[in-house]
Design a protein around this motif. Structure first.
Motif, PDB file in Angstrom:
ATOM      1  N   CYS A 130     -11.200  -4.997   7.607  1.00  0.00           N
ATOM      2  CA  CYS A 130     -10.478  -3.957   8.348  1.00  0.00           C
ATOM      3  C   CYS A 130     -11.042  -3.814   9.749  1.00  0.00           C
ATOM      4  O   CYS A 130     -10.298  -3.728  10.732  1.00  0.00           O
ATOM      5  CB  CYS A 130     -10.564  -2.644   7.576  1.00  0.00           C
ATOM      6  SG  CYS A 130     -10.174  -1.173   8.542  1.00  0.00           S
ATOM      7  N   GLN A 131     -12.373  -3.805   9.852  1.00  0.00           N
ATOM      8  CA  GLN A 131     -13.005  -3.707  11.163  1.00  0.00           C
ATOM      9  C   GLN A 131     -12.663  -4.909  12.044  1.00  0.00           C
ATOM     10  O   GLN A 131     -12.412  -4.768  13.250  1.00  0.00           O
ATOM     11  CB  GLN A 131     -14.518  -3.596  10.993  1.00  0.00           C
ATOM     12  CG  GLN A 131     -14.984  -2.326  10.329  1.00  0.00           C
ATOM     13  CD  GLN A 131     -14.764  -1.111  11.210  1.00  0.00           C
ATOM     14  OE1 GLN A 131     -15.287  -1.024  12.314  1.00  0.00           O
ATOM     15  NE2 GLN A 131     -13.987  -0.165  10.726  1.00  0.00           N
TER      16      GLN A 131
ATOM     17  N   ARG B 268      -1.362   7.065  -4.397  1.00  0.00           N
ATOM     18  CA  ARG B 268      -0.599   8.066  -3.638  1.00  0.00           C
ATOM     19  C   ARG B 268      -1.458   8.740  -2.577  1.00  0.00           C
ATOM     20  O   ARG B 268      -1.056   8.864  -1.417  1.00  0.00           O
ATOM     21  CB  ARG B 268      -0.025   9.102  -4.606  1.00  0.00           C
ATOM     22  CG  ARG B 268       0.846  10.153  -3.924  1.00  0.00           C
ATOM     23  CD  ARG B 268       1.442  11.139  -4.922  1.00  0.00           C
ATOM     24  NE  ARG B 268       0.406  11.890  -5.633  1.00  0.00           N
ATOM     25  CZ  ARG B 268       0.064  11.696  -6.893  1.00  0.00           C
ATOM     26  NH1 ARG B 268       0.678  10.749  -7.604  1.00  0.00           N
ATOM     27  NH2 ARG B 268      -0.877  12.425  -7.471  1.00  0.00           N
ATOM     28  N   ASP B 269      -2.651   9.171  -2.980  1.00  0.00           N
ATOM     29  CA  ASP B 269      -3.524   9.844  -2.015  1.00  0.00           C
ATOM     30  C   ASP B 269      -3.951   8.900  -0.894  1.00  0.00           C
ATOM     31  O   ASP B 269      -4.056   9.315   0.274  1.00  0.00           O
ATOM     32  CB  ASP B 269      -4.760  10.387  -2.727  1.00  0.00           C
ATOM     33  CG  ASP B 269      -4.442  11.565  -3.638  1.00  0.00           C
ATOM     34  OD1 ASP B 269      -3.320  12.074  -3.554  1.00  0.00           O
ATOM     35  OD2 ASP B 269      -5.322  11.947  -4.437  1.00  0.00           O
ATOM     36  N   THR B 270      -4.198   7.631  -1.232  1.00  0.00           N
ATOM     37  CA  THR B 270      -4.641   6.677  -0.216  1.00  0.00           C
ATOM     38  C   THR B 270      -3.525   6.356   0.763  1.00  0.00           C
ATOM     39  O   THR B 270      -3.767   6.186   1.966  1.00  0.00           O
ATOM     40  CB  THR B 270      -5.160   5.391  -0.883  1.00  0.00           C
ATOM     41  OG1 THR B 270      -6.169   5.726  -1.830  1.00  0.00           O
ATOM     42  CG2 THR B 270      -5.740   4.441   0.155  1.00  0.00           C
ATOM     43  N   LEU B 271      -2.291   6.282   0.271  1.00  0.00           N
ATOM     44  CA  LEU B 271      -1.154   6.063   1.171  1.00  0.00           C
ATOM     45  C   LEU B 271      -1.063   7.184   2.204  1.00  0.00           C
ATOM     46  O   LEU B 271      -0.807   6.935   3.384  1.00  0.00           O
ATOM     47  CB  LEU B 271       0.139   5.966   0.372  1.00  0.00           C
ATOM     48  CG  LEU B 271       0.403   4.649  -0.362  1.00  0.00           C
ATOM     49  CD1 LEU B 271       1.627   4.785  -1.266  1.00  0.00           C
ATOM     50  CD2 LEU B 271       0.612   3.504   0.623  1.00  0.00           C
TER      51      LEU B 271
ATOM     52  N   ASN C 144     -12.871   4.000  -3.929  1.00  0.00           N
ATOM     53  CA  ASN C 144     -12.631   5.171  -4.780  1.00  0.00           C
ATOM     54  C   ASN C 144     -11.989   4.823  -6.114  1.00  0.00           C
ATOM     55  O   ASN C 144     -11.483   5.714  -6.800  1.00  0.00           O
ATOM     56  CB  ASN C 144     -11.719   6.164  -4.026  1.00  0.00           C
ATOM     57  CG  ASN C 144     -12.326   6.634  -2.729  1.00  0.00           C
ATOM     58  OD1 ASN C 144     -13.327   7.324  -2.704  1.00  0.00           O
ATOM     59  ND2 ASN C 144     -11.721   6.234  -1.616  1.00  0.00           N
ATOM     60  N   PHE C 145     -12.037   3.549  -6.489  1.00  0.00           N
ATOM     61  CA  PHE C 145     -11.297   3.102  -7.675  1.00  0.00           C
ATOM     62  C   PHE C 145     -11.768   3.798  -8.943  1.00  0.00           C
ATOM     63  O   PHE C 145     -10.980   4.083  -9.845  1.00  0.00           O
ATOM     64  CB  PHE C 145     -11.428   1.584  -7.835  1.00  0.00           C
ATOM     65  CG  PHE C 145     -10.563   1.020  -8.922  1.00  0.00           C
ATOM     66  CD1 PHE C 145      -9.199   0.867  -8.733  1.00  0.00           C
ATOM     67  CD2 PHE C 145     -11.107   0.669 -10.156  1.00  0.00           C
ATOM     68  CE1 PHE C 145      -8.400   0.359  -9.736  1.00  0.00           C
ATOM     69  CE2 PHE C 145     -10.318   0.157 -11.169  1.00  0.00           C
ATOM     70  CZ  PHE C 145      -8.953   0.003 -10.952  1.00  0.00           C
TER      71      PHE C 145
ATOM     72  N   PHE D 275      -6.458   0.355   3.800  1.00  0.00           N
ATOM     73  CA  PHE D 275      -5.891   0.870   2.553  1.00  0.00           C
ATOM     74  C   PHE D 275      -6.573   0.219   1.349  1.00  0.00           C
ATOM     75  O   PHE D 275      -6.984   0.902   0.395  1.00  0.00           O
ATOM     76  CB  PHE D 275      -4.385   0.600   2.537  1.00  0.00           C
ATOM     77  CG  PHE D 275      -3.703   0.952   1.244  1.00  0.00           C
ATOM     78  CD1 PHE D 275      -3.347   2.259   0.968  1.00  0.00           C
ATOM     79  CD2 PHE D 275      -3.404  -0.028   0.307  1.00  0.00           C
ATOM     80  CE1 PHE D 275      -2.713   2.593  -0.221  1.00  0.00           C
ATOM     81  CE2 PHE D 275      -2.765   0.285  -0.882  1.00  0.00           C
ATOM     82  CZ  PHE D 275      -2.422   1.607  -1.150  1.00  0.00           C
ATOM     83  N   ALA D 276      -6.732  -1.106   1.402  1.00  0.00           N
ATOM     84  CA  ALA D 276      -7.397  -1.815   0.310  1.00  0.00           C
ATOM     85  C   ALA D 276      -8.857  -1.390   0.185  1.00  0.00           C
ATOM     86  O   ALA D 276      -9.391  -1.249  -0.928  1.00  0.00           O
ATOM     87  CB  ALA D 276      -7.297  -3.323   0.530  1.00  0.00           C
TER      88      ALA D 276
END
Length: 369
Positions: free
Chosen positions: A81-82, A158-161, A147-148, A140-141
């Motif tokens: 991501c970075q 849902r919360d991550t979206l 937090n899995f 997102f991933a």
């Protein structure tokens, strides 16, 4: 993207669907962007490798801020991501340079034709939007991975979206501001950047006026990265260098405002003033003064080394501004855009006789390369 193309009135022979959105032009530009996007992915891979190695050998300052992320192999999504974030900022920088060259006075190099710069600007702009999107997807991933074990899968997704894709949805830490700024930049890039493919409907004059505001996308992107990016949460020569690299861009923007390609956009304090100008004199003068103030601010940051970001020990002031200030700024920007649309929506299309590109120039741009 910056103000780039020329005048193009709607063609009466085209179907209504073609006039609404230029899907054919977007497809052609997307195909032309394949080499550019491929290079961007290679650069992203090299940045990811560099970040990965620094985490593994313990030389990354990011570990001081986030010790749990010291295992690069476990949290590789985050470091990917970075990497996408840095390559996106690099491509945003490049595409802004091309846009400013296209709409300002270009160097007198024979190989640097308007059509060629126009093509480079469009392809790098599409690549930039793609890189920002991949930056968000990999974040997102990374959030899912981190937090899995703490939530049920459906609730976590849902919360991550919401946290990753909804402005203001990220609730904690510097992400409350950083991700907010980044999301606004992304959605503005889509609206103001892809508006180019609606120019047959809006008219080129309105499109050009709206497209000038796309410089805000770069400002928000740089703010998002330089103040809150985990790889620059430290004092040092690297962050100072990145700030210093903003100086040529600010100077080029000032040069573009002082010497635009279109004589109708030049700032004339004396002499006749045409009522058909898209922006009043006060607005054009304020834009130039704002860029001068920005250059002065950049110099102050470079000399002092104080930019509001984190220090080497992870300490910093509270994230600023508050989100309500950002929402207010976004509302003001929206009202300004609505005012520009209202001012120009019924304005007749002026013929391209002021030195700027016209229909013939546009046709050359579309067939360039």
């Amino acid at each position: 993207m910056a103000d780039v193309t020329g005048s193009s009135a709607p063609f009466p022979g085209r179907r209504a669907s073609a006039r609404r959105f230029d899907w054919r032009g977007l497809g052609a530009d997307a195909r032309a962007a394949v080499p550019d996007a491929s290079l961007a992915l290679v650069i992203t891979g090299l940045i990811f490798w560099w970040l990965y190695v620094r985490i593994e050998n313990g030389t990354s300052p990011s570990i001081e801020i986030m010790p749990p992320f010291d295992d690069a192999s476990e949290y590789w999504w985050y470091w990917l991501c970075q990497a996408f974030g840095w390559s996106a900022l690099l491509w945003a920088y490049v595409t802004v340079v091309f846009g400013l060259l296209r709409s300002g006075t270009r160097p007198p190099w024979r190989w640097l034709s308007a059509a060629r710069v126009e093509k480079w600007h469009r392809t790098t702009s599409l690549t930039t939007i793609g890189l920002i999107f991949l930056h968000m997807v990999s974040f997102f991933a990374a959030e899912l991975q981190t937090n899995f074990d703490n939530q049920a899968t459906g609730e976590l997704v849902r919360d991550t979206l919401v946290k990753v894709f909804v402005p203001g949805g990220y609730p904690t830490g510097t992400g409350r501001i950083a991700i907010f700024l980044g999301l606004i930049a992304f959605y503005l890039a889509i609206v103001l950047g892809l508006a180019f493919y609606l120019r047959q409907t809006t008219g080129s004059r309105l499109w050009r006026a709206l497209h000038r505001f796309v410089i805000i996308v770069y400002v928000l992107s740089a703010w998002h990265t330089l103040l809150y990016g985990t790889n620059v949460w430290f004092d040092g020569s690297f962050r100072t260098l990145v700030w210093a690299l903003q100086m040529p861009l600010a100077a080029l923007l000032l040069l573009r405002l002082l010497a635009p390609a279109r004589p109708s956009e030049r700032l004339r304090l004396r002499g006749p003033r045409r009522e058909s100008r898209p922006l009043p004199l006060t607005a054009r003068l304020a834009g130039r003064l704002a860029v001068v103030a920005t250059i002065a601010g950049l110099l102050a940051v470079i000399i002092s080394g104080a930019d509001g970001g984190r220090t080497g020990h992870g300490h910093s002031a509270e994230p600023w501004p508050d989100r309500w200030i950002i929402w207010t700024g976004l509302l003001v920007l929206t009202l300004v855009l609505v005012a520009v649309v209202h001012r120009l929506r019924r304005a007749p299309q002026a013929p391209a006789r002021d030195g700027g590109p016209g229909n013939d120039d546009l046709a050359a741009d579309q067939h360039a390369g």
